[in-house]
Scaffold this active site. Sequence first.
Site, short mmCIF file in Angstrom:
data_model
loop_
_atom_site.label_atom_id
_atom_site.label_comp_id
_atom_site.label_asym_id
_atom_site.label_seq_id
_atom_site.Cartn_x
_atom_site.Cartn_y
_atom_site.Cartn_z
N SER A 12 36.30 -51.45 7.80
CA SER A 12 36.74 -52.72 7.22
C SER A 12 37.63 -52.44 6.01
CB SER A 12 35.53 -53.60 6.87
OG SER A 12 35.93 -54.92 6.58
N GLU A 21 40.85 -52.93 14.61
CA GLU A 21 39.83 -53.97 14.76
C GLU A 21 40.03 -55.01 13.68
OE1 GLU A 21 37.27 -54.67 12.43
OE2 GLU A 21 37.77 -53.07 11.03
N HIS A 68 33.47 -55.08 13.42
CA HIS A 68 32.39 -55.87 12.82
C HIS A 68 31.40 -56.28 13.90
CE1 HIS A 68 35.54 -55.97 9.79
NE2 HIS A 68 34.62 -56.31 8.91
#
Length: 336
Positions: free
Chosen positions: A123, A235, A305
């Site tokens: 992230s 992602e 996630h």
Amino acid sequence: GGAGFQPRIMRDRFANAKVSMSHIYIYSPSSAQRDKPAFRRGVARLAAMGHDVEIDADALATHMRFAGDDATRVAAIHRAAASGADVAMTSRGGYGLTRILPDIRYAALAKAVARGTRFIGFSDFTALQCALYARTGAGSWIGPVVHDDFGRPDEVDDIMQACFEDLLCAQGEGAGWQLPKPPAPKKTDATDALAQRPMRPIRNAVLWGGNLAVLSSLVGTPYLPQVDGGVLVLEDIAEHPYRIERMLTQLLLAGVLHKQKAIVLGQFTHYQLAPNDKGFKLQTVIDWLRSKIKAPVLTNLPMGHVATKVVLPFGLPVDLMVDGRDALIYWGGHHH
């Protein structure tokens, strides 16, 4: 994980594995850790697995939305590098790393990597991974964090935990997963036949990437790696498909995507389609991307996630192979 993206196999392997104790240093370079119970659960689970868990002095610091002010978080990163730990793991992601990239002593982090510390996260951590590799060529690992993964209120995911333990034991050699079923070919559409052609193995390509929003925000800065012939993994969370397409367009027009040997899309989660989309969805974006670049675009990688995630090497050479619907990213044959 090594053998493949198959929960039962991975679970059995993990149950029989003998895991040696590792020194894990937990620090907070991004957003504030508001969920203290999740943090405590994560620390307790890592300790229960037999590891020596060291918590940074400012891991629970807060300043506005951040885990301490900028200087506090930079100091935490440098303490993690100086800790001598086997693994330096972020407590959580969120936002905060891009604004402190100019203040980080990358040579110190690279020395820590050379001594054996493996920096891991995902992230917002993508910013630090990109900057570290762009500045020094040092590698890191895309993988779990304390809050999202080990601090879950329900059970920790078997595959994620097994992949993490493989990393600690230096037994991780690859990550296998299954590609989605291809759509039924239309008789009038010759391009479908082309799309089904077997993909040649890709050898010795640097794997890099991570969170799409974070990575695309580094375009035009000194902190975006200049990787030619790489395997780019991506992602994101809470980004509508049109925003995903817009960020991919930025990477496309900046010349980043054309230089890669393959694009591998992980999980894009927690977004909501709107009535105005009129059929525009994530698959629309994937089809568009495939029409714009010659490199293969693979999907469904367990990364992002989501609870079930593999551990991947950022900045290290990998091989990428596809056999039918079975895909494998393999790094075990390369010397790191």
